[in-house]
Design a protein around this motif. Structure first.
Motif, short mmCIF file in Angstrom:
data_model
loop_
_atom_site.label_atom_id
_atom_site.label_comp_id
_atom_site.label_asym_id
_atom_site.label_seq_id
_atom_site.Cartn_x
_atom_site.Cartn_y
_atom_site.Cartn_z
N GLY A 43 0.81 -1.21 0.00
CA GLY A 43 0.00 0.00 0.00
C GLY A 43 0.84 1.26 0.00
N CYS A 47 1.00 4.37 -2.70
CA CYS A 47 0.80 5.77 -2.28
C CYS A 47 1.94 6.66 -2.77
CB CYS A 47 0.70 5.85 -0.77
SG CYS A 47 -0.84 5.20 -0.06
N SER A 227 -6.23 0.52 6.74
CA SER A 227 -5.05 0.21 5.94
C SER A 227 -4.60 1.43 5.15
CB SER A 227 -5.35 -0.95 4.99
OG SER A 227 -5.69 -2.11 5.70
N PHE A 228 -5.56 2.20 4.62
CA PHE A 228 -5.20 3.38 3.82
C PHE A 228 -4.46 4.40 4.66
CE2 PHE A 228 -6.36 7.73 2.49
CZ PHE A 228 -5.70 7.75 1.26
N CYS A 231 -0.97 3.03 5.61
CA CYS A 231 0.00 3.06 4.51
C CYS A 231 0.38 4.49 4.12
CB CYS A 231 -0.57 2.33 3.29
SG CYS A 231 -0.80 0.56 3.53
#
Length: 333
Positions: A43, A47, A227-228, A231
C-alpha cells in the motif's frame, strides 16, 4: 541543510510512533503479522508512486520525464532491492516475530540497538567520527529507550535465545536501509528510492505464507480505511520525510539517533490516546533520549576549542595591559 535534515528525520520518527495503534487494530481484526507487513509495504509503494506521478504532472512534466525518474542502473537497482527487501521487509518481519517470542518490551529495546550498528558501519564505510561524544550519545539513546519501554521494570522482559537473535538481527539489517539511502540519495530522487524500497519489500514478502488469505477473509470498509491511513501517514509520508532528511547529507549516526524519537512518540501516544500509565522511569527515559539527541548534535569539541582560544586571548590581553602599565610607570618616574 543540517537543521532541515534533522527536522525531517525527527518528524519521521515522531510519525512512526503511531504505527503501534494500526498494527494492534489490524491484528485484532485477524490480520497476521506477515499480512500486516506485506499490506503496509504494498500500500505504501502505491501511495508514493501516485504522489510522484501526480506531483510531477502538476509541475508540467511529461510522462517520459516522469518515467526517467524511475530509471536506475542495474547496480543501483540491486542496492535499492536490498534496501527494500532486507532493510524494510525482513527487518519489520523479524521485529514483529520477536515481539511474539520475547514480548514487546524486549523486542523494542533490541531494535533500538540499531544506532550502535549504524554508528559503527558509518565509521567504517564513510569515515564518520566515532569518538567518545558519540559513544556517550549511543549509550544514552539505548538506556533512554530501555527506560521508556520497560519503565525500569525488567520483570516483563524475556530472553528466549531465538527471539533475542531475531530482535538483534532486525536492528542489524536495518543498517542496510540507512546506509543504502545515504549512498544513493545524491544520485536519485529520494521519493523514487522510497517507492522502490516499498515495492521490493512487497515483492519479497509475497511468497512468505500467502499473507493475503487472512486479508481477504476480513476485507471490508473498516480494513480498507485503517489500511489506507496506515499506509499513507506513518508509512509513506514518514519514509518520504526520512529519506529527504538523509538526502540533505546528514550523518548516518545522527539519522539513527534522531529516528529513535519514535519510541518517545509511541510512549506519548499510548499515554494521551490509549490511556496507558506514564511511570517515573518512562518519563526519565524520555528526557534521556532527548539528551542523547543533544549529545549527538552538540559541537563539544568546537566549543572547547573556542573557549580555550578565548581564554588564551584574555590572558594575553591582560598580560599586554599589565606590561603597558609597567612601562608607563617607569617612564613617568
Amino acid at each position: 541543510m543540517g537543521k532541515k535534515g534533522m527536522f525531517l528525520v525527527s518528524a519521521a520518527g515522531i510519525m512512526w510512533g503511531f504505527v503501534g495503534i494500526f498494527v494492534t487494530h489490524l491484528a485484532s481484526m485477524g490480520v497476521s503479522t506477515v499480512g500486516i507487513v506485506t499490506l503496509r509495504m504494498g500500500g505504501s509503494a502505491l501511495c508514493v508512486a501516485m504522489f510522484i506521478v501526480l506531483s510531477e504532472l502538476a509541475c508540467g512534466r511529461s510522462w517520459d520525464e516522469i518515467a526517467g525518474l524511475f530509471r536506475c542502473s542495474p547496480r543501483d537497482l540491486a542496492l535499492i532491492a536490498a534496501m527494500g527487501f532486507l532493510g524494510l521487509g525482513v527487518s519489520n518481519l523479524c521485529s514483529y516475530q520477536a515481539m511474539q517470542l520475547v514480548g514487546v518490551a524486549t523486542s523494542t529495546v533490541l531494535l533500538y540497538t540499531g544506532p550502535v550498528f549504524v554508528g559503527i558501519a558509518s565509521a567504517l564505510l564513510y569515515g564518520e567520527p566515532l569518538d567518545g561524544q558519540r559513544c556517550v550519545a549511543f549509550a544514552l539513546n539505548l538506556f533512554g529507550s530501555f527506560l521508556v519501554v520497560t519503565n525500569g521494570d525488567v520483570s516483563g522482559m524475556s530472553f528466549d535465545v531465538f527471539g533475542v537473535a531475531l530482535g538483534v538481527f532486525a536492528a542489524l539489517i536495518n543498517v542496510v536501509y540507512v546506509l543504502g539511502g545515504k549512498h544513493l540519495a545524491g544520485a536519485h530522487d529520494p521519493r523514487v528510492l522510497v517507492c522502490y524500497g516499498f515495492l521490493f519489500a512487497f515483492i519479497g514478502l509475497l511468497p512468505i505464507g500467502f499473507p493475503f488469505r487472512d486479508v481477504t477473509r476480513v476485507a471490508g470498509l473498516e480494513l480498507a480505511s485503517w489500511s489506507f491511513v496506515f499506509c499513507l501517514l506513518p508509512s509513506a509520508v514518514a519514509y518520504l520525510l526520512y529519506m529527504a532528511g538523509i538526502a540533505t547529507g546528514l550523518e548516518a549516526g545522527k539519522v539513527s539517533v534522531l529516528a529513535s524519537l519514535e519510541v518517545v512518540s509511541a510512549s506519548l501516544v499510548g499515554v494521551l490516546l490509549l490511556g496507558d500509565p506514564m511511570g517515573a522511569a518512562s518519563a526519565a527515559g524520555i528526557v534521556v533520549v532527548f539528551l542523547s539527541v543533544a549529545a549527538m548534535n552538540l559541537n563539544i569539541a568546537g566549543k572547547r576549542a573556542s573557549y580555550t582560544l578565548g581564554l588564551l586571548a584574555f590572558i594575553r590581553e591582560e598580560w599586554v595591559q599589565a606590561n603597558f602599565k609597567a612601562k608607563t610607570a617607569r617612564l613617568y618616574w
